[in-house]
Each structure stands twice: as structure tokens, then as C-alpha cells.
Design a protein around this motif. Structure first.
Motif, PDB file in Angstrom:
ATOM      1  N   PRO A 121       0.834  -1.205   0.000  1.00  0.00           N
ATOM      2  CA  PRO A 121       0.000   0.000   0.000  1.00  0.00           C
ATOM      3  C   PRO A 121       0.865   1.250   0.000  1.00  0.00           C
ATOM      4  CG  PRO A 121      -0.036  -1.085   2.149  1.00  0.00           C
ATOM      5  CD  PRO A 121       0.681  -2.007   1.219  1.00  0.00           C
ATOM      6  N   ALA A 122       0.251   2.378  -0.300  1.00  0.00           N
ATOM      7  CA  ALA A 122       1.004   3.626  -0.435  1.00  0.00           C
ATOM      8  C   ALA A 122       1.779   3.963   0.826  1.00  0.00           C
ATOM      9  CB  ALA A 122       0.040   4.767  -0.800  1.00  0.00           C
ATOM     10  N   ARG A 123       1.196   3.684   1.996  1.00  0.00           N
ATOM     11  CA  ARG A 123       1.886   3.985   3.263  1.00  0.00           C
ATOM     12  C   ARG A 123       2.883   2.907   3.659  1.00  0.00           C
ATOM     13  NH1 ARG A 123      -2.209   4.899   7.903  1.00  0.00           N
ATOM     14  NH2 ARG A 123      -3.098   3.012   6.967  1.00  0.00           N
ATOM     15  N   GLY A 124       2.894   1.789   2.977  1.00  0.00           N
ATOM     16  CA  GLY A 124       3.735   0.668   3.358  1.00  0.00           C
ATOM     17  C   GLY A 124       2.949  -0.335   4.182  1.00  0.00           C
ATOM     18  N   TRP A 125       3.544  -1.511   4.378  1.00  0.00           N
ATOM     19  CA  TRP A 125       2.894  -2.574   5.133  1.00  0.00           C
ATOM     20  C   TRP A 125       2.964  -2.294   6.635  1.00  0.00           C
ATOM     21  CZ3 TRP A 125       0.404  -5.478   1.845  1.00  0.00           C
ATOM     22  CH2 TRP A 125       0.966  -5.820   0.609  1.00  0.00           C
ATOM     23  N   PRO A 126       1.923  -2.646   7.387  1.00  0.00           N
ATOM     24  CA  PRO A 126       2.120  -2.774   8.837  1.00  0.00           C
ATOM     25  C   PRO A 126       3.066  -3.936   9.090  1.00  0.00           C
ATOM     26  CG  PRO A 126      -0.010  -3.675   8.209  1.00  0.00           C
ATOM     27  CD  PRO A 126       0.574  -3.044   6.970  1.00  0.00           C
ATOM     28  N   VAL A 127       3.854  -3.869  10.155  1.00  0.00           N
ATOM     29  CA  VAL A 127       4.844  -4.911  10.397  1.00  0.00           C
ATOM     30  C   VAL A 127       4.812  -5.338  11.858  1.00  0.00           C
ATOM     31  CG1 VAL A 127       6.689  -3.181  10.701  1.00  0.00           C
ATOM     32  CG2 VAL A 127       7.290  -5.560  10.190  1.00  0.00           C
ATOM     33  N   LEU A 128       4.857  -6.643  12.051  1.00  0.00           N
ATOM     34  CA  LEU A 128       4.896  -7.250  13.378  1.00  0.00           C
ATOM     35  C   LEU A 128       6.295  -7.785  13.625  1.00  0.00           C
ATOM     36  CD1 LEU A 128       3.584  -8.442  15.974  1.00  0.00           C
ATOM     37  CD2 LEU A 128       2.960 -10.444  14.579  1.00  0.00           C
ATOM     38  N   TYR A 129       6.971  -7.258  14.643  1.00  0.00           N
ATOM     39  CA  TYR A 129       8.283  -7.758  15.052  1.00  0.00           C
ATOM     40  C   TYR A 129       8.087  -8.785  16.165  1.00  0.00           C
ATOM     41  CZ  TYR A 129      11.014  -4.445  12.318  1.00  0.00           C
ATOM     42  OH  TYR A 129      11.612  -3.764  11.280  1.00  0.00           O
ATOM     43  N   MET A 130       8.634  -9.981  15.980  1.00  0.00           N
ATOM     44  CA  MET A 130       8.470 -11.068  16.936  1.00  0.00           C
ATOM     45  C   MET A 130       9.835 -11.430  17.524  1.00  0.00           C
ATOM     46  SD  MET A 130       5.646 -13.436  14.934  1.00  0.00           S
ATOM     47  CE  MET A 130       4.808 -13.934  16.448  1.00  0.00           C
ATOM     48  N   LEU A 131       9.970 -11.265  18.834  1.00  0.00           N
ATOM     49  CA  LEU A 131      11.189 -11.699  19.515  1.00  0.00           C
ATOM     50  C   LEU A 131      11.235 -13.223  19.556  1.00  0.00           C
ATOM     51  CD1 LEU A 131      11.077  -9.123  22.452  1.00  0.00           C
ATOM     52  CD2 LEU A 131      12.343  -8.947  20.288  1.00  0.00           C
ATOM     53  N   ASP A 132      12.422 -13.778  19.905  1.00  0.00           N
ATOM     54  CA  ASP A 132      12.606 -15.234  19.822  1.00  0.00           C
ATOM     55  C   ASP A 132      12.162 -15.717  18.446  1.00  0.00           C
ATOM     56  OD1 ASP A 132      13.655 -15.847  22.439  1.00  0.00           O
ATOM     57  OD2 ASP A 132      11.649 -15.551  23.250  1.00  0.00           O
ATOM     58  N   GLY A 133      12.684 -15.052  17.413  1.00  0.00           N
ATOM     59  CA  GLY A 133      12.212 -15.302  16.057  1.00  0.00           C
ATOM     60  C   GLY A 133      12.374 -16.735  15.599  1.00  0.00           C
ATOM     61  N   ASN A 134      13.410 -17.443  16.071  1.00  0.00           N
ATOM     62  CA  ASN A 134      13.568 -18.846  15.692  1.00  0.00           C
ATOM     63  C   ASN A 134      12.352 -19.656  16.120  1.00  0.00           C
ATOM     64  OD1 ASN A 134      16.129 -17.454  16.528  1.00  0.00           O
ATOM     65  ND2 ASN A 134      17.083 -19.199  15.494  1.00  0.00           N
ATOM     66  N   ALA A 135      11.901 -19.440  17.368  1.00  0.00           N
ATOM     67  CA  ALA A 135      10.738 -20.164  17.881  1.00  0.00           C
ATOM     68  C   ALA A 135       9.456 -19.661  17.243  1.00  0.00           C
ATOM     69  CB  ALA A 135      10.657 -20.029  19.397  1.00  0.00           C
ATOM     70  N   ALA A 136       9.315 -18.338  17.125  1.00  0.00           N
ATOM     71  CA  ALA A 136       8.085 -17.780  16.566  1.00  0.00           C
ATOM     72  C   ALA A 136       7.830 -18.318  15.164  1.00  0.00           C
ATOM     73  CB  ALA A 136       8.162 -16.257  16.555  1.00  0.00           C
ATOM     74  N   PHE A 137       8.863 -18.341  14.321  1.00  0.00           N
ATOM     75  CA  PHE A 137       8.677 -18.844  12.964  1.00  0.00           C
ATOM     76  C   PHE A 137       8.630 -20.366  12.923  1.00  0.00           C
ATOM     77  CE2 PHE A 137       8.838 -14.639  11.531  1.00  0.00           C
ATOM     78  CZ  PHE A 137       8.536 -14.608  10.175  1.00  0.00           C
ATOM     79  N   ASP A 138       9.074 -21.032  13.978  1.00  0.00           N
ATOM     80  CA  ASP A 138       8.907 -22.477  14.054  1.00  0.00           C
ATOM     81  C   ASP A 138       7.452 -22.830  14.326  1.00  0.00           C
ATOM     82  OD1 ASP A 138      10.319 -24.845  13.670  1.00  0.00           O
ATOM     83  OD2 ASP A 138      10.517 -25.224  15.819  1.00  0.00           O
TER      84      ASP A 138
END
Length: 276
Positions: free
Chosen positions: A53-70
């Protein structure tokens, strides 16, 4: 491992299989990169497909990214097709880098540089949250957002357990880094007096905060059966926030959830929250 994860204390030693990167997702492009910053970090990025979108994407930062994406699945991503998601992990093959997260996610004590031995886990250091916050909103964010169209007004920070404790610290002591915060099963018990003092001393603010915890949580390795109800220390902290001008958390108690299970159990709550 079930969808919600192992319940026992050995979950912290789990390897991160990262099946999401094998299966792919209909709604998002997936990528990884290693950033040689501090102890070394892995960034896991899910970018919505299609034009931003014109303003850009909303973004979610997730700590412990290895586990979060697992724990993230294609079905989870499908709940938020217009949300960019960034996992801030460590350069390890495990879900959790226990010593590093203890150091990075716990608040300084206000003396010197704030670093000190961890009073709970012998051999670990603690108190590096201010240092890590600077790294997070500085070089790690820059690396994550390189080539990614992001709306700066819609950045959300999510953390679970010690990551949830850091999320509260970031909201209360270092405001302005993110527009929204989601603290899941925060480890209030680690230093209950310190985080409550930080809450009492915080400047009035009106920043959206989502908190979630289970009603069957207990500390890993502790004896006895799981409790029947949410953690009293966390509920008392929520009351402390409610007495502070401007801080009004939306609170969810996840029925039947043990500690590790609230990680993935929070996704149906936090993905719409971050994408709003």
C-alpha cells in the motif's frame, strides 16, 4: 510436537525445524538473513505478496524469532495477508538461545550499566534490555526493513515469556520505538518489584497493549501440578497498569494453555491486532 508445543520443561532445548520455509505460504514471501550484530542474529521475514500500500505494510516484530517462525503456519499467515512479519532470532539452530535472551530481555537495575548476574539462573548475565533495545530499533530494524516497504506508524512488537517481559520494558521505559505492543505470558516473576517500579515510574501514555496468558502456566522445572488460573503476579501487574494514567491493556486469558502453549495460542489475537 503438537500445534501448541510441548508442555514439559525440555521445550527450551528444541531444534527449530522451520517447516514454514519448506512448505511456503500462499500469502507471503519468506526469507532469512544473518546479521553479524551483537551476538549474531537471524532475521526471518514474511512479506505479503503483491504491491505494498502507499503507506507501506504494517509490520509485526516477533522476539525469539527462531521459535516464533517455528510455530507459525501458512494458516496463521493467511489470517493476516496484508501484514509483514519479522522474527528477530539468534544465530542458532535452536528455538531459544537461553543465555542470550536472559541477558537481552531483562531490565537494567539502574546501577552502572545495569548488567548483573542473573539471580535465577546461575552462570547467566542479566539486565541488558536497554542495550538490546538500541540494537533492535537500530541496526536490526534497518536490516529487516531493507527493501521492505513499511508503515512506520504501524510497527508492533510481540514477545513471549522473557520476550514478553522485554516488551513491557520497551513500552514503559523506552516508549516510541513501536506503535503497538503485545506481551504474551510475560515473566513478571523474574523481578516483580523491578517491573512494577518501571510501570509506576513510566510517563503517561496511550499506546495499544495486548496481553495474553494461560490459566495452566507454571515455571519450567517447578514442582507440583499446573495451577488452575492465570499467574497472580501478572494479574497484579495488570492492576498496576490500570492505575497508571493512559495504560489500558486488553487482556486475554487463554483457557487450558500451559506456558509454551500461549506462544502459538496468541497468534489469532496478535495478528489482527498488529494488522489493524
Amino acid at each position: 510436537m503438537t500445534r501448541q508445543g510441548k508442555v514439559g520443561p525440555d521445550h527450551a532445548a528444541e531444534e527449530a525445524a522451520l517447516r514454514l520455509f519448506q512448505t511456503g505460504a500462499v500469502t507471503h514471501e519468506l526469507s532469512q538473513k544473518v546479521v553479524a550484530e551483537g551476538p549474531g542474529h537471524r532475521l526471518f521475514v514474511a512479506t505479503p505478496k503483491g504491491p505494498a500500500p502507499a503507506r507501506g505494510w504494517p509490520v509485526l516484530y516477533m522476539l525469539d524469532g527462531n521459535a516464533a517462525f517455528d510455530f507459525l503456519t501458512p494458516g496463521d499467515l493467511a489470517m493476516a495477508p496484508g501484514l509483514a512479519i519479522v522474527g528477530i532470532g539468534y544465530d542458532t539452530d535452536r528455538q531459544f538461545a537461553r543465555e542470550r535472551r536472559t541477558l537481552d530481555f531483562t531490565a537494567p537495575d539502574g546501577l552502572g550499566d545495569g548488567l548483573r548476574p542473573d539471580h535465577v539462573h546461575p552462570g547467566r548475565m542479566a539486565g541488558g534490555a536497554a542495550i538490546f533495545h538500541d540494537r533492535l530499533v537500530g541496526p536490526l530494524r534497518a536490516a529487516a526493513e531493507a527493501g521492505l516497504s513499511v508503515d512506520p506508524a504501524r510497527r508492533t512488537l510481540w514477545g513471549h515469556s522473557f520476550g514478553g517481559l522485554f516488551t513491557l520494558y520497551a513500552l514503559l521505559a523506552r516508549p516510541g520505538g513501536f506503535a503497538r505492543y503485545a506481551a504474551i505470558s510475560p515473566s513478571i516473576w523474574w523481578d516483580e518489584a523491578l517491573i512494577n517500579r518501571i510501570a509506576r515510574d513510566a510517563r503517561p501514555a496511550s499506546v495499544p497493549l495486548l496481553m495474553a496468558l494461560g490459566d495452566r502456566e507454571k515455571r519450567s522445572g517447578s514442582d507440583g501440578p499446573p495451577p488452575d488460573g492465570p499467574a497472580p503476579a501478572t494479574m497484579q501487574f495488570i492492576e498496576t497498569l490500570r492505575r497508571h494514567p493512559g495504560h489500558r491493556a486488553q487482556v486475554h486469558v487463554l483457557p487450558g494453555h500451559a506456558h509454551i502453549q500461549t506462544l502459538a495460542g496468541s497468534f489469532p489475537l496478535v495478528l489482527p491486532f498488529a494488522g489493524a
